[in-house]
Design a protein around this motif. Sequence first.
Motif, PDB file in Angstrom:
ATOM      1  N   LEU A   1       0.833  -1.207   0.000  1.00 37.81           N
ATOM      2  CA  LEU A   1       0.000   0.000   0.000  1.00 37.81           C
ATOM      3  C   LEU A   1       0.865   1.254   0.000  1.00 37.81           C
ATOM      4  N   ALA A   2       1.976   1.211   0.739  1.00 42.41           N
ATOM      5  CA  ALA A   2       2.897   2.355   0.745  1.00 42.41           C
ATOM      6  C   ALA A   2       3.495   2.567  -0.637  1.00 42.41           C
ATOM      7  N   PHE A   3       3.835   1.469  -1.310  1.00 43.90           N
ATOM      8  CA  PHE A   3       4.383   1.567  -2.661  1.00 43.90           C
ATOM      9  C   PHE A   3       3.358   2.173  -3.621  1.00 43.90           C
TER      10      PHE A   3
ATOM     11  N   SER B   1       3.210   5.826  -3.615  1.00 49.99           N
ATOM     12  CA  SER B   1       4.442   6.528  -3.978  1.00 49.99           C
ATOM     13  C   SER B   1       4.513   6.793  -5.476  1.00 49.99           C
ATOM     14  N   ASP B   2       5.461   7.637  -5.862  1.00 49.54           N
ATOM     15  CA  ASP B   2       5.661   7.941  -7.281  1.00 49.54           C
ATOM     16  C   ASP B   2       6.183   6.723  -8.043  1.00 49.54           C
ATOM     17  N   GLN B   3       6.817   5.796  -7.340  1.00 45.98           N
ATOM     18  CA  GLN B   3       7.358   4.613  -8.007  1.00 45.98           C
ATOM     19  C   GLN B   3       6.268   3.787  -8.681  1.00 45.98           C
ATOM     20  N   ALA B   4       5.049   3.868  -8.147  1.00 48.98           N
ATOM     21  CA  ALA B   4       3.950   3.079  -8.704  1.00 48.98           C
ATOM     22  C   ALA B   4       3.580   3.539 -10.107  1.00 48.98           C
ATOM     23  N   GLU B   5       3.938   4.767 -10.445  1.00 46.66           N
ATOM     24  CA  GLU B   5       3.617   5.295 -11.771  1.00 46.66           C
ATOM     25  C   GLU B   5       4.755   5.095 -12.758  1.00 46.66           C
ATOM     26  N   ASP B   6       5.851   4.543 -12.292  1.00 43.68           N
ATOM     27  CA  ASP B   6       7.020   4.320 -13.143  1.00 43.68           C
ATOM     28  C   ASP B   6       6.961   2.907 -13.721  1.00 43.68           C
ATOM     29  N   ASN B   7       6.870   2.805 -15.029  1.00 44.37           N
ATOM     30  CA  ASN B   7       6.732   1.504 -15.674  1.00 44.37           C
ATOM     31  C   ASN B   7       8.051   0.968 -16.220  1.00 44.37           C
TER      32      ASN B   7
ATOM     33  N   TYR C   1      10.136  -1.016 -14.784  1.00 42.02           N
ATOM     34  CA  TYR C   1      10.195  -2.443 -14.500  1.00 42.02           C
ATOM     35  C   TYR C   1       8.763  -2.972 -14.373  1.00 42.02           C
ATOM     36  N   PRO C   2       8.257  -3.680 -15.395  1.00 43.94           N
ATOM     37  CA  PRO C   2       6.857  -4.129 -15.399  1.00 43.94           C
ATOM     38  C   PRO C   2       6.449  -4.898 -14.149  1.00 43.94           C
ATOM     39  N   GLU C   3       7.368  -5.744 -13.607  1.00 43.60           N
ATOM     40  CA  GLU C   3       6.993  -6.544 -12.442  1.00 43.60           C
ATOM     41  C   GLU C   3       6.811  -5.685 -11.191  1.00 43.60           C
ATOM     42  N   LEU C   4       7.255  -4.426 -11.236  1.00 42.66           N
ATOM     43  CA  LEU C   4       7.084  -3.508 -10.116  1.00 42.66           C
ATOM     44  C   LEU C   4       6.085  -2.399 -10.449  1.00 42.66           C
ATOM     45  N   SER C   5       5.405  -2.523 -11.565  1.00 41.19           N
ATOM     46  CA  SER C   5       4.446  -1.494 -11.949  1.00 41.19           C
ATOM     47  C   SER C   5       3.180  -1.608 -11.106  1.00 41.19           C
ATOM     48  N   LYS C   6       2.350  -0.598 -11.172  1.00 47.22           N
ATOM     49  CA  LYS C   6       1.169  -0.525 -10.318  1.00 47.22           C
ATOM     50  C   LYS C   6       0.249  -1.733 -10.455  1.00 47.22           C
ATOM     51  N   PRO C   7      -0.104  -2.177 -11.663  1.00 44.42           N
ATOM     52  CA  PRO C   7      -1.017  -3.330 -11.742  1.00 44.42           C
ATOM     53  C   PRO C   7      -0.452  -4.601 -11.118  1.00 44.42           C
TER      54      PRO C   7
ATOM     55  N   MET D   1     -10.071  -5.237  -3.507  1.00 43.64           N
ATOM     56  CA  MET D   1     -10.831  -5.339  -4.748  1.00 43.64           C
ATOM     57  C   MET D   1     -11.139  -3.959  -5.322  1.00 43.64           C
ATOM     58  N   LEU D   2     -11.443  -3.002  -4.444  1.00 44.20           N
ATOM     59  CA  LEU D   2     -11.727  -1.641  -4.917  1.00 44.20           C
ATOM     60  C   LEU D   2     -10.495  -1.012  -5.567  1.00 44.20           C
ATOM     61  N   LEU D   3      -9.333  -1.258  -4.994  1.00 48.43           N
ATOM     62  CA  LEU D   3      -8.110  -0.733  -5.589  1.00 48.43           C
ATOM     63  C   LEU D   3      -7.949  -1.246  -7.017  1.00 48.43           C
ATOM     64  N   CYS D   4      -8.226  -2.525  -7.217  1.00 50.26           N
ATOM     65  CA  CYS D   4      -8.077  -3.120  -8.560  1.00 50.26           C
ATOM     66  C   CYS D   4      -9.128  -2.586  -9.532  1.00 50.26           C
ATOM     67  N   SER D   5     -10.395  -2.620  -9.131  1.00 50.23           N
ATOM     68  CA  SER D   5     -11.466  -2.195 -10.049  1.00 50.23           C
ATOM     69  C   SER D   5     -11.368  -0.700 -10.360  1.00 50.23           C
ATOM     70  N   ASN D   6     -11.033   0.112  -9.356  1.00 45.81           N
ATOM     71  CA  ASN D   6     -10.897   1.548  -9.607  1.00 45.81           C
ATOM     72  C   ASN D   6      -9.741   1.841 -10.560  1.00 45.81           C
ATOM     73  N   TYR D   7      -8.665   1.084 -10.419  1.00 45.03           N
ATOM     74  CA  TYR D   7      -7.526   1.259 -11.331  1.00 45.03           C
ATOM     75  C   TYR D   7      -7.940   0.933 -12.759  1.00 45.03           C
ATOM     76  N   ALA D   8      -8.615  -0.205 -12.955  1.00 42.07           N
ATOM     77  CA  ALA D   8      -9.003  -0.622 -14.306  1.00 42.07           C
ATOM     78  C   ALA D   8      -9.994   0.349 -14.931  1.00 42.07           C
ATOM     79  N   ILE D   9     -10.963   0.804 -14.141  1.00 41.61           N
ATOM     80  CA  ILE D   9     -11.968   1.737 -14.661  1.00 41.61           C
ATOM     81  C   ILE D   9     -11.334   3.088 -14.970  1.00 41.61           C
ATOM     82  N   ALA D  10     -10.473   3.559 -14.073  1.00 43.65           N
ATOM     83  CA  ALA D  10      -9.811   4.849 -14.300  1.00 43.65           C
ATOM     84  C   ALA D  10      -8.919   4.795 -15.537  1.00 43.65           C
TER      85      ALA D  10
END
Length: 454
Positions: A136-138, A141-147, A149-155, A189-198
């Motif tokens: 959740l901390a990650f 952070s801004d690192q979550a928007e940095d793609n 490294y795909p295995e460390l990306s937000k999804p 689940m909300l984190l996942c669905s909100n990400y996909a919808i957004a």
Amino acid sequence: MVLWRHSRRLASFKRLYSYHYRKENVWQSRLFMATIASLVAGSVSWYYFWPHHTFSAPVAKTLRKGLRAESDKGDFDYNSALESYRIGLRQAKEENIPEWSNEYTGIQLKIAQMMEYLHDYGSALLMYKQINSAYLAFLKSDQAEDNTYPELSKPYILLKNLRVSVKIARVLELSNQTENALKVLKHAMLLCSNYAIAKSAKEQGQDLKGVKLVIENNRVLVNGNKEIKVERNRENWSPFTFEFFNASDYYVSLCTASGKLDEAIKERQRILLLMVLAQVPGGDILLSQYNLGSLLYMKAEQLESLELKYRNDLPRQQEELQRTMTTKNDYLSAATECFETVRELATSLDEKQKKGSTNAIRTSGINENNSIKSKVLWYQVDQTTDDSIALSTYALGVIKLHRGMYKEAEDLLKETLRRASRTNYTELIQETKRELGKLDRERKHGPKLLSVSK
């Protein structure tokens, strides 16, 4: 309450059906269950523990000791394995391995696994929560928007957070903390669905950052009032599609087991819409539609019990009786519609599949005014849906039987036998034969269970 389980393979999802049993009600002891049970509970194997990750030589050596200790070569010495993994975690921390990395969380997962083997569920829960907090901390952070490294990306972090949340919910369930388990699952689940919808909205030029998304009555609402259009795109739900919908099944099963039928119904309605948006196989949507019908039917049964109570207290409870009867009939009608809309595909499904054409399915439910809510959802049929159609045909047959409509019930149950035989659906064949036997015995006595009040 006893959960009767059996598994069936539908498309890419391995489903586990959970059937609700109550001694006073034969219906719930059969295939009319409330929800798909927690497949996640047994199938989420803690997954690829550092499968291809690289550690320094000292850490790797320590971890190998742990792996050997917990194996048959070490006589399954979980205490020794736990100690090795704890040492390995300290070494990893000294080497400044990020706490949200696959390497670091992989060691933590092994520690929690050993704790579970040793029945130290409290310590295991704390370890899972540490992993969850790091994810959740990650994500904040801004690192979550940095793609980079795909295995460390937000999804991918959302996927891992969801997996750990399921583990937390399982331990909480074992500790009889169902309410907390539901909260943990809901948040992940909300984190996942909100990400996909957004993400879908952003592709259409809409920025949903900072807004509150609500899914209600087959609509996606922004801040509770403005409806937005969301395009179907399976890529937006990758890589957490499989885990997300299995977690939703687990959520519904927990709601049902704890008597929260209203929440289970609302969640199943929301999930139906999300399944369409994620473009999951058509057969899985049909199966979810069937399960929504089962939940609606169970709610109708619940209301019938209340109706009988009011009947025994007439005339003082006349007003409550009428209101309960009306609501019960709404739920029963919605359940019947769910089963019928699945079955409607039977006559033309094979031909449409050959042509690759699109089919429609109506999702039914109850809105805030207790009236039937129906909407057409479109999806591309890409697999055989015989099992879902057979289950829904069976459901309609049982409803007809309990209404005393024996000829219609017999026709539907015999059709169920034919469909179930085609896919070797042994459990359904057995249940249908029992219902046919009951039908023969009850022709002279009329229905014993739920019926629409006149």
